[in-house]
Design a protein around this motif. Sequence first.
Motif, mmCIF file in Angstrom:
data_model
loop_
_atom_site.group_PDB
_atom_site.id
_atom_site.type_symbol
_atom_site.label_atom_id
_atom_site.label_comp_id
_atom_site.label_asym_id
_atom_site.label_seq_id
_atom_site.Cartn_x
_atom_site.Cartn_y
_atom_site.Cartn_z
ATOM 1 N N THR A 198 0.840 -1.194 0.000
ATOM 2 C CA THR A 198 0.000 0.000 0.000
ATOM 3 C C THR A 198 0.875 1.244 0.000
ATOM 4 N N PRO A 199 1.474 1.543 -1.142
ATOM 5 C CA PRO A 199 2.339 2.722 -1.201
ATOM 6 C C PRO A 199 1.546 4.011 -0.995
ATOM 7 N N ILE A 200 2.232 5.020 -0.500
ATOM 8 C CA ILE A 200 1.623 6.337 -0.282
ATOM 9 C C ILE A 200 2.139 7.258 -1.375
ATOM 10 N N THR A 201 1.229 7.806 -2.156
ATOM 11 C CA THR A 201 1.637 8.704 -3.239
ATOM 12 C C THR A 201 1.869 10.109 -2.688
ATOM 13 N N LEU A 202 2.583 10.903 -3.460
ATOM 14 C CA LEU A 202 2.820 12.289 -3.070
ATOM 15 C C LEU A 202 1.488 13.029 -2.925
ATOM 16 N N GLU A 203 0.566 12.796 -3.850
ATOM 17 C CA GLU A 203 -0.735 13.464 -3.801
ATOM 18 C C GLU A 203 -1.493 13.098 -2.525
ATOM 19 N N GLN A 204 -1.470 11.820 -2.148
ATOM 20 C CA GLN A 204 -2.146 11.392 -0.920
ATOM 21 C C GLN A 204 -1.512 12.061 0.298
ATOM 22 N N HIS A 205 -0.198 12.093 0.301
ATOM 23 C CA HIS A 205 0.507 12.679 1.444
ATOM 24 C C HIS A 205 0.207 14.172 1.564
ATOM 25 N N LEU A 206 0.293 14.903 0.465
ATOM 26 C CA LEU A 206 0.034 16.342 0.505
ATOM 27 C C LEU A 206 -1.417 16.638 0.884
ATOM 28 N N ALA A 207 -2.338 15.810 0.413
ATOM 29 C CA ALA A 207 -3.752 15.991 0.773
ATOM 30 C C ALA A 207 -3.955 15.757 2.265
ATOM 31 N N ALA A 208 -3.290 14.738 2.824
ATOM 32 C CA ALA A 208 -3.409 14.456 4.260
ATOM 33 C C ALA A 208 -2.839 15.610 5.081
ATOM 34 N N PHE A 220 5.290 8.485 4.708
ATOM 35 C CA PHE A 220 5.521 8.773 3.293
ATOM 36 C C PHE A 220 6.973 8.467 2.925
ATOM 37 N N LEU A 221 7.904 8.857 3.772
ATOM 38 C CA LEU A 221 9.320 8.580 3.524
ATOM 39 C C LEU A 221 9.564 7.071 3.443
ATOM 40 N N LYS A 222 9.006 6.314 4.384
ATOM 41 C CA LYS A 222 9.163 4.862 4.367
ATOM 42 C C LYS A 222 8.603 4.269 3.078
ATOM 43 N N SER A 223 7.452 4.757 2.667
ATOM 44 C CA SER A 223 6.826 4.274 1.441
ATOM 45 C C SER A 223 7.712 4.541 0.227
ATOM 46 N N GLN A 224 8.306 5.718 0.180
ATOM 47 C CA GLN A 224 9.177 6.067 -0.945
ATOM 48 C C GLN A 224 10.441 5.205 -0.941
ATOM 49 N N LEU A 225 10.974 4.915 0.227
ATOM 50 C CA LEU A 225 12.155 4.050 0.309
ATOM 51 C C LEU A 225 11.832 2.637 -0.162
ATOM 52 N N VAL A 226 10.721 2.087 0.303
ATOM 53 C CA VAL A 226 10.349 0.729 -0.102
ATOM 54 C C VAL A 226 10.098 0.675 -1.611
ATOM 55 N N ALA A 227 9.581 1.747 -2.182
ATOM 56 C CA ALA A 227 9.289 1.772 -3.620
ATOM 57 C C ALA A 227 10.553 1.633 -4.475
ATOM 58 N N VAL A 228 11.705 2.086 -3.973
ATOM 59 C CA VAL A 228 12.927 2.002 -4.772
ATOM 60 C C VAL A 228 13.737 0.737 -4.485
ATOM 61 N N ILE A 229 13.357 -0.009 -3.464
ATOM 62 C CA ILE A 229 14.059 -1.251 -3.147
ATOM 63 C C ILE A 229 13.569 -2.330 -4.109
ATOM 64 N N PRO A 230 14.487 -3.024 -4.770
ATOM 65 C CA PRO A 230 14.059 -4.096 -5.676
ATOM 66 C C PRO A 230 13.208 -5.136 -4.949
ATOM 67 N N ASN A 231 12.270 -5.730 -5.660
ATOM 68 C CA ASN A 231 11.371 -6.728 -5.100
ATOM 69 C C ASN A 231 12.181 -7.883 -4.502
ATOM 70 N N VAL A 232 12.004 -8.109 -3.211
ATOM 71 C CA VAL A 232 12.795 -9.117 -2.509
ATOM 72 C C VAL A 232 12.485 -10.514 -3.037
ATOM 73 N N ALA A 233 11.213 -10.850 -3.188
ATOM 74 C CA ALA A 233 10.851 -12.199 -3.630
ATOM 75 C C ALA A 233 11.419 -12.507 -5.011
ATOM 76 N N ALA A 234 11.499 -11.499 -5.875
ATOM 77 C CA ALA A 234 11.997 -11.720 -7.234
ATOM 78 C C ALA A 234 13.523 -11.699 -7.309
ATOM 79 N N ASN A 235 14.176 -11.116 -6.324
ATOM 80 C CA ASN A 235 15.623 -10.913 -6.412
ATOM 81 C C ASN A 235 16.460 -11.687 -5.398
ATOM 82 N N VAL A 236 15.812 -12.295 -4.420
ATOM 83 C CA VAL A 236 16.544 -13.049 -3.403
ATOM 84 C C VAL A 236 16.009 -14.477 -3.405
#
Length: 194
Positions: A50-60, A91-107
């Motif tokens: 459940t990523p948090i988009t910039l728009e969702q964060h700014l609206a909140a 929001f920061l955590k969501s953005q960090l997880v979004a750039v981390i490669p998919n663990v199941a596909a890469n490990v």
Amino acid sequence: RYPAAETVRRAIVATLRQLGVPEGKLKLSATPKPVKATPESENYYLYAHTPITLEQHLAALADLQKALTHQNNPLLQKSLLLSAFVLTEGFLKSQLVAVIPNVAANVQGHAFQTLVVRDISQKLRSPRGRADLYHLFFEGQTLPTIPHFELRNLLAHDNAATTITKGQVTYMDEDHQLTTVPFKAIIGGLRGFA
């Protein structure tokens, strides 16, 4: 002088057992078992699914700012300000997880996936860990500091160390100076951080 191989092997095996890594021969199956969310891995899975988009964060943040201006109770105003910081950290955590490669596909291997996800989740829980992840996945860049982070810590851990009057919060900064900041400047700083 290097330690004997058996000494090192015993320490490594003991550590792997403590971490719950399975022993024995590894059988690779055609369909790997998915890594299950545990309390240790919940941060990673929450933001991965459940990523948090910039728009969702700014609206909140905008909603919180409106609520702040209509609220007269200082305790509730402090709670709303703390919520703004919590939303920003989420929001920061969501953005960090979004750039981390998919663990199941890469490990490969359930045990290794579990270890990687636990480590990522642990790092997401602390400012230092988030800074480490940011540095790793954003080409050595330094994570900017969340504005007014000292205030965030006071609101979370020593609420009485802050006072609110007429749309402004006053607190003692790390240099032992009284700092007064308008609500708008705090929310604006958090908006700019995003």
